[in-house]
Each structure stands twice: as C-alpha cells, then as structure tokens.
Scaffold this motif. Structure first.
Motif, PDB file in Angstrom:
ATOM      1  N   UNK B   3      47.956  43.935  49.447  1.00 43.59           N
ATOM      2  CA  UNK B   3      46.899  42.908  49.659  1.00 43.59           C
ATOM      3  C   UNK B   3      45.531  42.995  48.156  1.00 43.59           C
ATOM      4  N   UNK B   4      45.511  44.251  47.656  1.00 48.72           N
ATOM      5  CA  UNK B   4      44.812  43.796  46.823  1.00 48.72           C
ATOM      6  C   UNK B   4      45.283  43.109  45.527  1.00 48.72           C
ATOM      7  N   UNK B   7      45.447  39.947  45.747  1.00 53.08           N
ATOM      8  CA  UNK B   7      44.414  39.451  45.683  1.00 53.08           C
ATOM      9  C   UNK B   7      44.610  39.081  43.898  1.00 53.08           C
ATOM     10  N   UNK B   8      44.715  40.366  43.268  1.00 51.48           N
ATOM     11  CA  UNK B   8      44.566  40.634  41.664  1.00 51.48           C
ATOM     12  C   UNK B   8      45.495  39.404  40.749  1.00 51.48           C
ATOM     13  N   UNK B  10      46.098  36.963  42.281  1.00 50.06           N
ATOM     14  CA  UNK B  10      45.756  35.395  42.795  1.00 50.06           C
ATOM     15  C   UNK B  10      44.483  35.116  42.165  1.00 50.06           C
ATOM     16  N   UNK B  11      43.881  35.677  41.468  1.00 49.31           N
ATOM     17  CA  UNK B  11      42.658  35.689  41.128  1.00 49.31           C
ATOM     18  C   UNK B  11      42.374  34.688  39.255  1.00 49.31           C
ATOM     19  N   UNK B  68      32.380  40.207  35.511  1.00 45.67           N
ATOM     20  CA  UNK B  68      33.743  39.565  34.760  1.00 45.67           C
ATOM     21  C   UNK B  68      33.582  38.632  33.607  1.00 45.67           C
TER      22      UNK B  68
END
Lengths: 528, 169
Positions: B3-4, B7-8, B10-11, B68
């Motif tokens: 999942x991480x 998410x990373x 997709x971001x 960021x």
C-alpha cells in the motif's frame, strides 16, 4: 432546550454548605450563568462543584481599583457557570481550588505571579509564570505596574527554580531546554529516570511570557483581535474568534450570518491544517517518514489555497471584530469544493495505512496512556480529552452560530494512548471536511462585517470557541472610551501540559517526543 | 508495504509537477541559494533555529521549508540540533525577557564566523509585542543581527529569499 437543569441542585448543595450566593444579573457573561460569592466561601463553592461533577475551566483576576475581582469558570453538561468574588488588593487571600481540581494548579500560580493573589491550601506555591524578568513582590497585572517594567536590566537565567527531586539508587536526571533540539517553542523539561523508564517528568514553562494580558490593556477592539490572533500562532483563527466573540457579546453586536459561516470555514481549515501537520509529525517521531512527507504535501497545498483565497497561509487577521476581513468570491466556491473532494480522496488511503501499519502499531499502541480518570480530573478537552473518552465539544455542547445549525460529528475513543489520539485526529479531519462542504452549501449572502457598537464602560463578555486543540475561553472587559481594560485568553493547553506529565509515567525516555507531539500543547498559549 | 508503494507511486514526485509561478520563483531562488552555498559554505549551510518568544506561527512556516514542496535540503540548507554545529542562527519572536539569557548563551555557543537572521516581524522590530516588562522586542536588542526577514509570519519563499540575502554574493 432546557439548560441549567442542574443549577438548582448546585444551589441546594451550596445552601447545605452554608454558602451564601448572590445570583449575578444573568446577561453580562452569557451564555454562562454568573454567581457572586463571598471570598470566604470560594473554596467550598469549588468543592461542591467538584462533588457534583463540574469540569473546572479556568480562573482569572480582574483588578478594579483597590480590589481584584476573581472569576472561575465551571462547565457541566455543556452549561457554563462563572463564580465571582472579590478580594482587596491589600490583603488578597483566597482558598485554592487545586485540592479538588488538579487542573487549577498552574492557572492559580499564574494568578499568584501576575496579580499577587495568595491561594491558601495550594499544594504547590512555587512561582510559575514569573522567572527573573521582574522581582518577587512586583505584580505586572496590577494597575500600578508600568507596562515597560521597572527593572530594564538583563534578565538572568532562571537557575534557582526548586524542581522536585527524585532520589534513589540508579535514578538520574535529564534536563532538556529551554532551547530544544528541533524547530519548536522553548520550555524546560526535567526527567527523572531509572534505566529507560521515566519516573517523573516536571515541566517548567513561562519562557515565552510576552505580557499579552498587560499589552491588551488600552487597546481598541481591532488591535485586541490582532493580539489575540497571536496568542498561539497555530490557533490564530480560534483565538481571534474567541476574543471577537467576547467583545461582540459585551457590545451586543449582531454579526452577519455570512461572516459567522466564513469564521467557521476558517476555523475548520485551521483544524485540518494542524491535524495534517501533527499526524505526519507523530508518525515521523517513530521513524515513519512516509506519513510526514504525505501529510506535509497535503498541508502545504491547503495553506496555499488559504493564501490564495483569504490572503494568509495561516489565516491570521482574517477574523475581525464584527465579522471577517475577507469575503469568499462566488467563483471560488467551486475550486474550494474540489479541494475538499481532493483532500478527502487523498487522505483515505493515507489514513488507512496509518491506521493499520505494524511498525506504527508497535510504537503507538499502548504508548503514553492518559487514563480517562486523569483526563477528567484535569479537565482536558479537544482531541486529548476525546481520545480518553471525554466527548465534550463546544461546537456541539454549547453551540455558537453557525454550529447551532451545523452540528459536527465528534469522534471519541477510549484507550487514551498515542494511537487513539492519532485516530481521533484523523476522524476530526474527515468530520471537518464534511462540515466544510455543508458550510459552503448553506453559505448565506449579505455583509461580511457589522460595525461593533460602542462598548459601555465596564461591559464584559465571555468568548467560548472550540479551537483545534479544544475549548478556548476568553474574557474581555471594556473600560472607558471603548478601550480594553482586561483580556484573558485561556488556551486548552493549560490542561494538556499537566496531562503530559501524567501520561509519560512508565514510558521510556525515547518515547517522550512522540507522546509530546501527540498532545502538542502550545507554549505561547499558556506563557501569555 | 504494497500500500505504501502504491501511494508513493500514485503521488509521484511533487516538485516536478507543472510549475506554477510560485514554484518557478522558488526554483530560481533555490538554485541561486545552492550556488552560493556551494561556493561559500562548502555545499552545506547549517542552521540552528531558536524560538526566543514567538507565537509559534513562524515555526510553522520554517517547518514548511522542509516539506516536499520546498525541500530546502536539496539546496544545501540543513537545520541542525546544536548551535555548535551551526553556521547561522535563525531567530524568531520578540525576545521574551525570560529567553534573553538563553538566546545569548545559544549565540555564544555558535562558532564564529556566524550569521544571525531575524525571522518574522516580531524578530525584526518587536511586532505586535514591542518592548515591555516581559519582552525585549527585536532580536537586535539582544544579539547582533545580520539580516532581517519581515512577515507575520514570513512565507517559506520569503524565508528562502532572506537566506539568500544573508549569504550575500
């Protein structure tokens, strides 16, 4: 709504204790009820309130000529009650509420340092706000003390503060601060530890005492709102709102509905921004930088929108007496709605990860437990109280417009650990997003500010606002010519700091940063 | 973990999103900052931040320098935990009288040559608090100041521009 059902019970119990009460005129501190007592009954009235289960919400003094009017605020089932008494400045002695209400400790010591009121039976009579900037026996809030002070020399370090010592084989002491190792406000922590376990933590705050209460004296309403917006920079909207609400209640100002909606919009934006920042920082404190980066990105975008629409990234000076400083243009509503939808979509997978991730569970579950009984005894509100089973929320339990129509969902957890505080904060982000949409939907037209009527000399008002940390209580009294004569903002952090001292018990020293961050008391908000 | 990564993934890299006007300026200031830090500070400027009495608004924006979007470490700017590791002090707040000695000691603990940057309106001139029994007002009333960055609080971009001014050519 039938309010104050409990008041007759309280009055009956006071009568049993032979406490003579004069009911003050009802309006001057509305929505709070006001009871005037003799100084000698002060302690007993507090004791009766404690026995009834009232929450203690603050005490402040108000010098008037040769006397000081002292007021303490209590809350029960969402109703507020202000106890009021007077003591002569020449002989200012009052019974302490601290033996029955441990949360009263530091506020009473603050009052002792700034106004010279001696509290009998106070279990801890050490100074609190006073370090070395003014000598013992000088009281900055008294009318005869000049705002510039009397001793302009350099203030020495506060070296002789009598910290409590814990002694025993293998016990050692860790002093930290006032200058901390991160980008953070100054304060001093004194740990006593054996091995890794914290036996005791003592806080020494007051380093950022700027004399806010004294600086307020003589200001006009607009200048007071600016000052209130800087009591604690992260709560600028909430503190400014509370101060304006107090002034508006004192002057019976009818704030336009649109302005109230926009204030709530600002307040919920502030809540979301702060929770996003903190959730990321809490995770980062246990080495989970992923959440810090993701939350930091969302917070930054949120702040940029605040600047674009309302002219300030933190929304400082957006709330002014009588209304708000900036309107929301009609064409901004659609992008704002899209923002809310975006954030809702973005936090869903992120919060899911934070909620269920083994390495986070390992460090956050069972860490820094604030027992519900401690939270209740100290009078914790906001996410700190809500993570320990206390569901109080001013927006719901003593609603002020526009929350009288838009009741927020108030998440409550019972575990009281860091993980519970994170869960409450995540739920509050979601709840505030829902509220923001409803605020936009029901945004009334009309003016964004009304002129503040000229305040009568002696007019008083109480502001009660749910800041992102919890209940903010602000007292304002006007003097001659529409100038402020007394301003007292009570941040929820007054009760969060003592809670931190308790919830750290039995934890290991390296878990202190994450415990501290999950509570996130404001230093500036209590040092004043 | 999946999942991480998702998410990373997709971001993506947020700093490479199509630059808005703001970001373009940020890049320009940042690149110039990096050039000067490389030339004058051997590629790394170490800053010790000191809150000497602020309302914590300035701290929020200084924190934002590390998010960021700004990610100032890429320009060679690092926040350090000890004044002994610092090239510069970034001081916020009107200096409260209770922080006066602590600030002076922190300043003395910073090795020379050192820069002192006053960040925020209060640090520049006392701001809303001024000089009172409890406040010394501007930072320069307590320690020598090289550069002032006004703003209540200064935005991250304004802070970066101030750093640039502090370093000089």
């Amino acid at each position: 709504m039938s309010r104050f059902d409990w008041l007759s019970e309280y009055l009956a119990r006071l009568e049993d204790e032979h406490v003579i009460v004069r009911a003050g005129e009802a309006r001057s501190l509305a929505p709070a009820h006001r009871l005037v007592l003799d100084a000698e009954d002060w302690g007993r009235a507090g004791g009766v309130a404690a026995a009834l289960g009232c929450r203690w919400a603050g005490v402040w003094g108000d010098p008037r000529g040769e006397a000081v009017v002292v007021r303490a605020c209590l809350e029960y089932q969402g109703d507020y009650l202000v106890l009021e008494t007077g003591v002569p400045l020449s002989h200012p002695i009052l019974a302490s509420h601290t033996p029955r209400y441990p949360g009263a400790d530091r506020l009473e010591r603050h009052l002792q340092d700034l106004l010279g009121i001696a509290f009998l039976d106070h279990p801890d009579s050490r100074r609190w706000t006073r370090h070395q900037a003014w000598p013992e026996g000088d009281y900055p809030l008294r009318p005869d003390f000049p705002v510039a002070g009397r001793t302009p020399g350099r203030a020495p370090a506060d070296t002789d503060y009598p910290f409590v010592r814990v002694q025993g084989s293998g016990v050692y002491e860790i002093p930290v601060g006032p200058v901390h190792a991160g980008i953070i406000e100054p304060g001093h922590f004194r740990f006593q530890a054996a091995g890794e376990d914290v036996l005791r933590l003592e806080e020494r705050l007051g380093y950022v005492h700027k004399g806010i209460e004294k600086l307020a004296v003589g200001r006009d309403p607009a200048a007071l709102a600016r000052l209130a917006g800087r009591v604690s920079g992260d709560s600028t909207v909430a503190h400014a709102w509370a101060a304006c609400q107090a002034m508006e209640r004192a002057t019976e100002c009818a704030v336009p509905a649109r302005a109230l909606h926009l204030r709530a919009l600002f307040a919920e934006r502030e809540r979301i921004a702060n929770h996003l920042g903190d959730i990321g920082a809490i995770c980062n404190d246990v080495g989970f930088a992923f959440a810090l980066v993701q939350c930091g990105r969302l917070r930054e975008r949120w702040q940029r929108r605040s600047r674009e629409l309302f002219g300030h990234r933190l929304l400082m000076d957006a709330v002014v007496p009588g209304g708000v400083a900036r309107d929301l243009p009609r064409e901004a509503i659609a992008p704002l709605r899209a923002d809310h939808a975006d954030l809702r979509r973005e936090v869903a997978p992120l919060f899911e990860i934070i909620d269920d991730h083994p390495s986070l569970d390992d460090r956050l579950l069972g860490t820094g437990i604030l027992a519900p009984a401690d939270a209740r005894a100290l009078g914790c509100t906001g996410y700190l109280g809500r993570a320990s089973g206390l569901g109080f929320d001013v927006r719901r339990d003593n609603p002020y417009p526009p929350y009288d129509r838009l009741v927020p969902e108030v998440p409550v957890q019972g575990e009281g650990d860091v993980a519970a505080r994170v869960r409450v904060r995540m739920a509050e982000v979601r709840a505030s997003l829902a509220l923001l949409d409803r605020l936009l939907e029901g945004l009334p037209g009309g003016d964004i500010a009304a002129p503040l009527p000229a305040p009568a000399a002696g007019a008083t008002g109480l502001g009660l606002v749910e800041g992102w940390r919890g209940e903010i209580l602000t007292f304002v009294r006007f003097g001659e010519g529409g100038r402020i004569e007394r301003f007292f903002p009570r941040d929820p952090s007054w009760f969060a700091w003592p809670a931190l001292e308790r919830l750290i018990h039995g934890n290991i020293v390296p878990d202190f940063p994450v415990c501290n961050k999950s509570v996130n008391g404001s230093y500036s908000g209590v040092d004043l | 973990m999946y999942r991480i990564l998702k998410q990373a993934f997709r971001t993506g890299v947020v700093t490479e999103a199509p630059p808005r006007l703001d970001d373009a300026e940020l890049e320009a200031v940042g690149v110039e900052l990096r050039r000067r830090i490389e030339a004058r500070f051997n590629r790394s400027l170490a800053i010790r931040q000191v809150d000497a009495g602020s309302c914590n608004g300035c701290e929020l924006e200084i924190h934002a320098l590390n998010n960021p979007y700004h990610d100032v470490e890429r320009f060679g700017v690092h926040f350090v935990a000890s004044p002994r590791h610092a090239d510069a002090l970034l001081v916020t707040g009107p200096v409260s009288r209770h922080m006066q000695t602590a600030l002076r000691r922190t300043w003395r603990a910073t090795p020379a040559p050192k820069l002192v940057i006053a960040a925020g309106t209060c640090a520049c001139d006392g701001g809303e608090f001024g000089v009172t029994y409890a406040s010394c007002g501007a930072v320069e009333n307590v320690i020598p100041v090289d550069v002032k960055i006004p703003g209540c609080p200064p935005t991250p971009l304004e802070l970066l521009r101030g750093l640039l001014a502090a370093i000089g050519d």
